[in-house]
Scaffold this active site. Structure first.
Site, short mmCIF file in Angstrom:
data_model
loop_
_atom_site.label_atom_id
_atom_site.label_comp_id
_atom_site.label_asym_id
_atom_site.label_seq_id
_atom_site.Cartn_x
_atom_site.Cartn_y
_atom_site.Cartn_z
N GLY A 163 0.81 -1.20 0.00
CA GLY A 163 0.00 0.00 0.00
C GLY A 163 0.85 1.25 0.00
O GLY A 163 2.03 1.23 -0.38
N THR A 243 6.07 -2.49 10.67
CA THR A 243 5.42 -1.21 10.98
C THR A 243 3.96 -1.27 10.56
O THR A 243 3.30 -0.24 10.42
CB THR A 243 6.12 -0.04 10.27
OG1 THR A 243 6.21 -0.32 8.87
CG2 THR A 243 7.51 0.20 10.83
N ARG A 245 0.75 -3.96 11.56
CA ARG A 245 -0.01 -4.17 12.79
C ARG A 245 0.48 -5.44 13.47
O ARG A 245 0.76 -6.44 12.81
CB ARG A 245 -1.52 -4.28 12.49
CG ARG A 245 -2.21 -2.95 12.25
CD ARG A 245 -2.23 -2.08 13.51
NE ARG A 245 -3.04 -0.88 13.35
CZ ARG A 245 -2.58 0.28 12.91
NH1 ARG A 245 -1.32 0.37 12.53
NH2 ARG A 245 -3.37 1.33 12.83
N GLU A 274 -0.23 -4.44 23.07
CA GLU A 274 0.44 -3.17 23.32
C GLU A 274 -0.22 -2.43 24.48
O GLU A 274 -1.44 -2.28 24.49
CB GLU A 274 0.38 -2.30 22.05
CG GLU A 274 1.12 -2.91 20.88
CD GLU A 274 0.97 -2.11 19.59
OE1 GLU A 274 0.20 -1.11 19.59
OE2 GLU A 274 1.59 -2.47 18.59
N HIS A 293 5.11 1.76 18.96
CA HIS A 293 4.02 2.09 18.02
C HIS A 293 3.97 3.59 17.78
O HIS A 293 2.94 4.24 17.95
CB HIS A 293 2.68 1.58 18.55
CG HIS A 293 1.65 1.42 17.47
ND1 HIS A 293 0.65 0.47 17.52
CD2 HIS A 293 1.45 2.07 16.29
CE1 HIS A 293 -0.12 0.55 16.43
NE2 HIS A 293 0.36 1.53 15.68
N ALA A 295 5.49 5.02 14.80
CA ALA A 295 5.95 5.30 13.45
C ALA A 295 5.26 6.50 12.83
O ALA A 295 5.86 7.23 12.03
CB ALA A 295 5.76 4.06 12.56
#
Length: 350
Positions: A163, A243, A245, A274, A293, A295
């Site tokens: 993507g 990066t 899920r 998390e 988490h 990024a």
């Protein structure tokens, strides 16, 4: 009283007023739409259902928007997410009720791509190990260790899912002289060569890649898509970067792969749980680089995504299609005005 009532869960530790005083940026995006944002301090799902029943829209944050919540909505026209991922909303339930769910798939692509490239380089060059050597007075051990590994030029980088973020990483990685592969059954193969990327199947990608970069979204189809079988296909000297899920990876299998040497190391911004439990083995592994988490984080990211949430709400409440819809099949069946065509580049996997 405003024409439209937008309800959201009060996040822990915040004290925004019910008039929307803490939602300046969302209200800016809403523009001239006569709407108020009401924060609900519900401690249980039942309390939230009662508070949200008469809402014209929801901003999905602070708690999962479950089927029970969605089925309890009496006049909701849209559920808005301020993230790329849509896993906190029961999309099937929203679709069954004809409620569009919007997200923000294009506001922080560059940040995530930067972070992925950072993890690729830091993991490949054993950055944390080198830092540790310097701090512990082991200066002379660094060069012998790195002398065991090849240079980055000529290595093969494989993208699982191709993507927007993966494409932006490909743009960054290409000048380093790497070969690039990608697996994504939802992306037309002709898109990939434009980025210098060869389309391949998942098995071939894992077998050929020296670095595997995972960008899978958290969809039901992608849950635990990468398992023990897949890590066993990878080279023992290969690296795994995530990066995307956390739940797209069977974390137990990843831990086993790192412990038993099926792969050489990992750079992870996302985990299956998390924050992780203190006894998560990944926290004690020298061959793993972890970030919390983050990024997408930048000074630009939060204001832009919040304005975008407001803009999507304004479009739907104003009777028009949103710009980004996770479940676009509901739009054709709605009374909303189609002011733009379907954009296949938008959605939870974009």
């Amino acid at each position: 009283m405003a024409k439209f009532k937008i309800v959201t869960q009060q996040a822990a530790g915040t004290s925004f007023g019910v008039s929307g005083g803490g939602y300046k940026l969302e209200l800016e995006g809403l523009g001239g739409c006569d709407a108020e944002i009401v924060e609900v301090g519900a401690t249980t799902e039942d309390e939230f259902i009662a508070a949200a029943r008469g809402a014209d829209a929801l901003i999905a944050k602070g708690r999962p928007i479950t089927r029970r919540i969605i089925d309890g909505l009496e006049r909701c026209k849209v559920i808005a997410l301020g993230s790329v991922g849509a896993d906190s909303v029961d999309i099937a339930a929203a679709t069954a009720r004809g409620i569009p769910v919007t997200n923000v798939p294009d506001t922080f692509i560059e940040e995530v791509a930067d972070h992925a490239m950072m993890l690729i380089l830091a993991t490949f060059r054993r950055l944390l190990t080198m830092d540790k050597y310097v701090r512990e007075g082991r200066w002379r051990e660094g060069r012998p260790l790195l002398s065991r590994f090849p240079r980055l030029m000529g290595q093969t980088l494989g993208f699982v899912s191709f993507g927007h973020v993966a494409r932006a990483v490909a743009v960054r990685a290409r000048p380093f002289g790497v070969r690039m592969l990608a697996y994504d059954p939802y992306v037309e193969e002709l898109v990939m060569p434009q980025y210098g990327v060869e389309p391949v199947g998942l098995t071939e990608l894992l077998q050929r890649s020296d670095i595997v970069s995972n960008h899978l979204p958290a969809t039901p189809d992608a849950h635990h898509l990468l398992t023990e079988h897949h890590f066993r296909l990878m080279k023992p000297e290969s690296l795994f970067i995530n990066t995307g899920r956390g739940p797209t990876v069977d974390e137990t299998a990843l831990i086993k792969a790192l412990r038993e040497g099926w792969i050489a190391g990992a750079g992870l911004d996302v985990l299956e749980k998390e924050p992780p439990d203190p006894d998560n083995p990944l926290l004690a592994m020298d061959n793993v680089i972890l970030t919390p988490h983050v990024a997408s984080a930048s000074a630009r990211m939060d204001p832009e995504r919040r304005r975008r949430v407001g803009q999507e709400l304004a479009l739907v409440l104003g009777g028009r299609w949103p710009r980004s819809c996770v479940n676009p099949s509901v739009l054709e069946k709605s009374a909303l005005l189609r002011w733009q065509p379907y954009s296949m580049e938008r959605g939870p996997g974009a």
